[in-house]
Design a protein around this motif. Sequence first.
Motif, PDB file in Angstrom:
ATOM      1  N   PHE A  95       0.739  -1.174  -0.002  1.00  0.00           N
ATOM      2  CA  PHE A  95      -0.120  -0.050  -0.010  1.00  0.00           C
ATOM      3  C   PHE A  95       0.824   1.094  -0.069  1.00  0.00           C
ATOM      4  O   PHE A  95       1.856   1.268   0.576  1.00  0.00           O
ATOM      5  N   LEU A 106       1.789  -5.377   2.144  1.00  0.00           N
ATOM      6  CA  LEU A 106       0.524  -6.299   1.976  1.00  0.00           C
ATOM      7  C   LEU A 106       1.113  -7.606   2.051  1.00  0.00           C
ATOM      8  O   LEU A 106       2.011  -7.929   1.121  1.00  0.00           O
ATOM      9  N   ASP A 110      -3.366 -11.071   1.158  1.00  0.00           N
ATOM     10  CA  ASP A 110      -4.375  -9.871   1.085  1.00  0.00           C
ATOM     11  C   ASP A 110      -4.549  -9.494  -0.334  1.00  0.00           C
ATOM     12  O   ASP A 110      -5.435  -8.873  -0.801  1.00  0.00           O
ATOM     13  N   VAL A 111      -3.579 -10.017  -1.050  1.00  0.00           N
ATOM     14  CA  VAL A 111      -3.796  -9.662  -2.643  1.00  0.00           C
ATOM     15  C   VAL A 111      -4.044 -11.038  -3.349  1.00  0.00           C
ATOM     16  O   VAL A 111      -5.002 -10.727  -4.294  1.00  0.00           O
TER      17      VAL A 111
ATOM     18  N   ILE B 114      -7.780  -8.258  -9.699  1.00  0.00           N
ATOM     19  CA  ILE B 114      -6.877  -8.142  -8.390  1.00  0.00           C
ATOM     20  C   ILE B 114      -8.299  -7.757  -7.225  1.00  0.00           C
ATOM     21  O   ILE B 114      -8.517  -6.644  -7.406  1.00  0.00           O
ATOM     22  N   ASN B 115      -8.297  -8.312  -6.199  1.00  0.00           N
ATOM     23  CA  ASN B 115      -9.082  -8.226  -5.115  1.00  0.00           C
ATOM     24  C   ASN B 115      -8.087  -7.940  -3.834  1.00  0.00           C
ATOM     25  O   ASN B 115      -7.904  -8.844  -3.295  1.00  0.00           O
ATOM     26  N   ILE B 116      -8.060  -6.592  -3.535  1.00  0.00           N
ATOM     27  CA  ILE B 116      -7.474  -6.352  -2.163  1.00  0.00           C
ATOM     28  C   ILE B 116      -8.135  -6.646  -1.290  1.00  0.00           C
ATOM     29  O   ILE B 116      -9.400  -6.125  -0.825  1.00  0.00           O
ATOM     30  N   GLN B 117      -8.016  -7.721  -0.279  1.00  0.00           N
ATOM     31  CA  GLN B 117      -8.360  -8.090   0.989  1.00  0.00           C
ATOM     32  C   GLN B 117      -8.312  -7.318   2.028  1.00  0.00           C
ATOM     33  O   GLN B 117      -8.701  -7.529   3.289  1.00  0.00           O
ATOM     34  N   LYS B 118      -7.550  -6.169   2.126  1.00  0.00           N
ATOM     35  CA  LYS B 118      -7.123  -5.682   3.392  1.00  0.00           C
ATOM     36  C   LYS B 118      -7.616  -4.208   3.140  1.00  0.00           C
ATOM     37  O   LYS B 118      -7.524  -3.599   1.852  1.00  0.00           O
ATOM     38  N   SER B 119      -8.095  -3.574   4.177  1.00  0.00           N
ATOM     39  CA  SER B 119      -8.385  -1.910   3.961  1.00  0.00           C
ATOM     40  C   SER B 119      -7.659  -1.144   5.054  1.00  0.00           C
ATOM     41  O   SER B 119      -7.567  -1.687   6.421  1.00  0.00           O
ATOM     42  N   ILE B 120      -7.569  -0.157   5.097  1.00  0.00           N
ATOM     43  CA  ILE B 120      -6.963   0.874   6.006  1.00  0.00           C
ATOM     44  C   ILE B 120      -8.175   1.931   6.244  1.00  0.00           C
ATOM     45  O   ILE B 120      -8.609   2.681   5.319  1.00  0.00           O
TER      46      ILE B 120
END
Lengths: 139, 139
Positions: A95, A106, A110-111, B114-120
């Motif tokens: 990120f 990441l 997570d990806v 691409i699916n990002i599985q984390k968020s801030i």
Amino acid sequence: MTTTVEFIKKLRDSGLRPTKQRIKICEVLFNKEATFHFTINDLVKIIETEANEKISLATVYNTIHAFEKKGYLKEIPIDSNQSYFDTNVTDHHHFYDISEKKLIDLDQVDVGPINIQKSIPGKKIKSVEVLVKLDTDNQ
Amino acid sequence: MTTTVEFIKKLRDSGLRPTKQRIKICEVLFNKEATFHFTINDLVKIIETEANEKISLATVYNTIHAFEKKGYLKEIPIDSNQSYFDTNVTDHHHFYDISEKKLIDLDQVDVGPINIQKSIPGKKIKSVEVLVKLDTDNQ
DNA sequence: TTGTAATTTATAATAATTCTAAACTATTTG
DNA sequence: CAAATAGTTTAGAATTATTATAAATTACAA
């Protein structure tokens, strides 16, 4: 936690003389338990404030480039006019927080897996890296 | 093939006065059928040699930044101390040929979703870009 | 036309990085 | 262990990409 003796061995084994400056940089960079992202300027500041030692900017550049060549560091491409380095040399993603100018690791998880469906004859894939840019969420 | 009249309209529509310099840059950048990857220096050279016209470096910077802000160009992060720009502003990825220092476009299809599985918290994803580094295949 | 606001321009300033060459230090050799 | 030598560090200069400045020029509306 790595001891000074171990850093000296590591340096000597890779053909780099274990100088005071190189050992100090090793201690700053490789004694962290987590991945460490930094610019040359960050590193100089850490050494001069935290460690309270003077070090020449040229030495920091020399050392970081030597470490990069040896594979102890890698550069992360961001759209910035400054080079960012990472102590995590495994294949992983980032990120990038645009407003704070900060990098966050990441995990592969997570990806998710990325399968490149195209190939160029005579070339092989050396790395696949994802850069996710983050902006402040105003709404 | 886009005509000068069309470039003038495009510029005016986006609130940029259609000056001689901006039109020339449009012609160099947006008359290619393929995606075009360039640095500021590349562009200055093209204008001064191919088009045989003088243009101030400052104008090129101003214009490229204006075009980037309007979404006609985007910057591509590579491990370089120079900014690379791309006339393909769609969401896409790149191969970077390390030995030849060349960029090659990758379609979404070549990479897959691409699916990002984390968020801030408080941050939103602005872009997701994949950089695939290529090396010569020796074996 | 003419006024004014945007744009271009040469040049200066800034910032990151690299170069240089002298001083210094780690290691090798006798 | 001392001297030779080869590798390092260093301050400061040079270089390179980029941004800022402020005067001249240009586009365009009135």
